[in-house]
Enzyme design. Structure first.
Site, PDB file in Angstrom:
ATOM      1  N   ASP A   7       0.793  -1.396   0.179  1.00 38.31           N
ATOM      2  CA  ASP A   7      -0.009  -0.204   0.119  1.00 38.31           C
ATOM      3  C   ASP A   7       0.976   1.193  -0.162  1.00 38.31           C
ATOM      4  O   ASP A   7       2.161   1.124  -0.296  1.00 38.31           O
ATOM      5  CB  ASP A   7      -0.928  -0.032   1.202  1.00 38.31           C
ATOM      6  CG  ASP A   7      -0.394   0.262   2.667  1.00 38.31           C
ATOM      7  OD1 ASP A   7       0.944   0.462   2.740  1.00 38.31           O
ATOM      8  OD2 ASP A   7      -1.145   0.388   3.588  1.00 38.31           O
ATOM      9  N   HIS A   8       0.522   2.578   0.031  1.00 40.17           N
ATOM     10  CA  HIS A   8       0.921   3.750   0.072  1.00 40.17           C
ATOM     11  C   HIS A   8       2.215   3.776   1.270  1.00 40.17           C
ATOM     12  O   HIS A   8       3.218   4.146   1.035  1.00 40.17           O
ATOM     13  CB  HIS A   8       0.335   4.768   0.268  1.00 40.17           C
ATOM     14  CG  HIS A   8      -0.802   4.723   1.442  1.00 40.17           C
ATOM     15  ND1 HIS A   8      -1.817   3.930   1.475  1.00 40.17           N
ATOM     16  CD2 HIS A   8      -0.657   5.465   2.622  1.00 40.17           C
ATOM     17  CE1 HIS A   8      -2.514   4.118   2.638  1.00 40.17           C
ATOM     18  NE2 HIS A   8      -1.689   5.040   3.495  1.00 40.17           N
ATOM     19  N   CYS A  64       3.037  -2.703   4.135  1.00 36.21           N
ATOM     20  CA  CYS A  64       2.093  -1.681   4.423  1.00 36.21           C
ATOM     21  C   CYS A  64       2.954  -1.010   5.547  1.00 36.21           C
ATOM     22  O   CYS A  64       4.432  -1.111   5.724  1.00 36.21           O
ATOM     23  CB  CYS A  64       0.893  -2.133   4.704  1.00 36.21           C
ATOM     24  SG  CYS A  64       0.813  -3.006   6.500  1.00 36.21           S
ATOM     25  N   GLY A  65       2.440   0.022   6.142  1.00 35.35           N
ATOM     26  CA  GLY A  65       2.949   0.906   6.871  1.00 35.35           C
ATOM     27  C   GLY A  65       3.628   0.108   8.176  1.00 35.35           C
ATOM     28  O   GLY A  65       4.849   0.464   8.267  1.00 35.35           O
ATOM     29  N   THR A  66       3.075  -0.859   8.697  1.00 33.53           N
ATOM     30  CA  THR A  66       3.357  -1.594   9.805  1.00 33.53           C
ATOM     31  C   THR A  66       3.598  -3.206   9.529  1.00 33.53           C
ATOM     32  O   THR A  66       4.390  -3.732   9.997  1.00 33.53           O
ATOM     33  CB  THR A  66       2.295  -1.724  11.149  1.00 33.53           C
ATOM     34  OG1 THR A  66       1.266  -2.119  10.639  1.00 33.53           O
ATOM     35  CG2 THR A  66       2.294  -0.186  11.785  1.00 33.53           C
ATOM     36  N   GLY A  67       3.036  -3.741   8.303  1.00 33.87           N
ATOM     37  CA  GLY A  67       3.099  -4.981   7.982  1.00 33.87           C
ATOM     38  C   GLY A  67       2.038  -5.715   8.528  1.00 33.87           C
ATOM     39  O   GLY A  67       1.691  -6.859   8.099  1.00 33.87           O
ATOM     40  N   GLY A  69      -1.636  -5.018   9.142  1.00 37.14           N
ATOM     41  CA  GLY A  69      -3.081  -4.926   8.340  1.00 37.14           C
ATOM     42  C   GLY A  69      -2.853  -5.961   7.213  1.00 37.14           C
ATOM     43  O   GLY A  69      -3.867  -6.884   6.816  1.00 37.14           O
ATOM     44  N   HIS A  97      10.154 -23.543   9.809  1.00 34.56           N
ATOM     45  CA  HIS A  97       9.312 -24.317  10.576  1.00 34.56           C
ATOM     46  C   HIS A  97       7.910 -24.162   9.954  1.00 34.56           C
ATOM     47  O   HIS A  97       6.886 -24.999  10.027  1.00 34.56           O
ATOM     48  CB  HIS A  97       9.263 -23.607  11.891  1.00 34.56           C
ATOM     49  CG  HIS A  97      10.510 -23.917  12.700  1.00 34.56           C
ATOM     50  ND1 HIS A  97      10.883 -23.642  13.977  1.00 34.56           N
ATOM     51  CD2 HIS A  97      11.709 -24.478  12.529  1.00 34.56           C
ATOM     52  CE1 HIS A  97      11.879 -23.812  14.477  1.00 34.56           C
ATOM     53  NE2 HIS A  97      12.699 -24.391  13.626  1.00 34.56           N
ATOM     54  N   ARG A 132       7.217 -32.828  12.213  1.00 33.44           N
ATOM     55  CA  ARG A 132       6.609 -32.170  13.097  1.00 33.44           C
ATOM     56  C   ARG A 132       6.162 -30.928  12.483  1.00 33.44           C
ATOM     57  O   ARG A 132       4.889 -30.357  12.807  1.00 33.44           O
ATOM     58  CB  ARG A 132       7.717 -31.876  14.422  1.00 33.44           C
ATOM     59  CG  ARG A 132       8.648 -31.066  14.127  1.00 33.44           C
ATOM     60  CD  ARG A 132       9.667 -30.951  15.431  1.00 33.44           C
ATOM     61  NE  ARG A 132      10.811 -30.399  15.063  1.00 33.44           N
ATOM     62  CZ  ARG A 132      11.490 -29.447  15.407  1.00 33.44           C
ATOM     63  NH1 ARG A 132      10.713 -29.084  16.681  1.00 33.44           N
ATOM     64  NH2 ARG A 132      12.582 -29.185  15.155  1.00 33.44           N
ATOM     65  N   HIS A 133       6.846 -30.188  11.800  1.00 36.88           N
ATOM     66  CA  HIS A 133       6.574 -29.150  11.085  1.00 36.88           C
ATOM     67  C   HIS A 133       5.518 -29.192   9.915  1.00 36.88           C
ATOM     68  O   HIS A 133       4.309 -28.297   9.867  1.00 36.88           O
ATOM     69  CB  HIS A 133       7.904 -28.313  10.308  1.00 36.88           C
ATOM     70  CG  HIS A 133       8.940 -27.779  11.557  1.00 36.88           C
ATOM     71  ND1 HIS A 133       8.343 -27.124  12.515  1.00 36.88           N
ATOM     72  CD2 HIS A 133      10.293 -28.102  11.641  1.00 36.88           C
ATOM     73  CE1 HIS A 133       9.334 -27.008  13.498  1.00 36.88           C
ATOM     74  NE2 HIS A 133      10.362 -27.503  12.725  1.00 36.88           N
TER      75      HIS A 133
END
Length: 142
Positions: A7-8, A64-67, A69, A97, A132-133
């Protein structure tokens, strides 16, 4: 093929990621956005997710800004395992993992140097394939 979306708030960092991928010779498809004009991040998360779902791309990178959303949106899609990474340890662990197929990052959180190292770690680390993974991933998908 790698699917890219932002995004922006992630646009500037995505431009650096694309230059880096070009230097490494890694093919990608850019699903936008294409400027710093405000847009809705779910649109781009869904475009990247669909490209992975339909098999036209193997993995994706979302910014995105924070990752946050953009990773939440991607993780709502069947078969998408998006990991928000802020360091190389997390990028390595999520590939080993979780067999994460989407890397999410925050353009307003990470500097370019660290972000590019995270990209390299994510792309260069294979899934361990441990039983297991595999079992845990099947439980996620269940």
């Amino acid at each position: 093929m790698l699917a890219l979306g932002c995004d922006h708030g992630g646009y500037a960092l995505m431009q650096e990621v694309k230059k880096h991928l070009d230097q490494r010779g890694i093919a990608y498809q850019d699903f936008g956005c294409y400027s710093e004009e405000a847009v809705d991040y779910p649109v781009y998360a869904k475009k990247v997710g669909k490209a992975i779902q339909d098999g036209s791309c193997d993995k994706g990178i979302l910014i995105c800004g924070t990752g946050i959303g953009i990773s939440i949106t991607a993780n709502k899609m069947k078969g998408i395992r998006a990991a928000l990474c802020t360091d190389c340890f997390c990028a390595e662990a999520t590939r080993l993992h979780n067999d994460a197929n989407v890397l999410a990052m925050g353009g307003r959180v990470l500097g370019t140097g660290l972000a590019l190292k995270i990209v390299d770690t994510f792309l260069d680390t294979p899934f361990s394939g441990d039983d297991r993974h595999k079992r845990r991933i099947a439980m996620i998908e269940g």
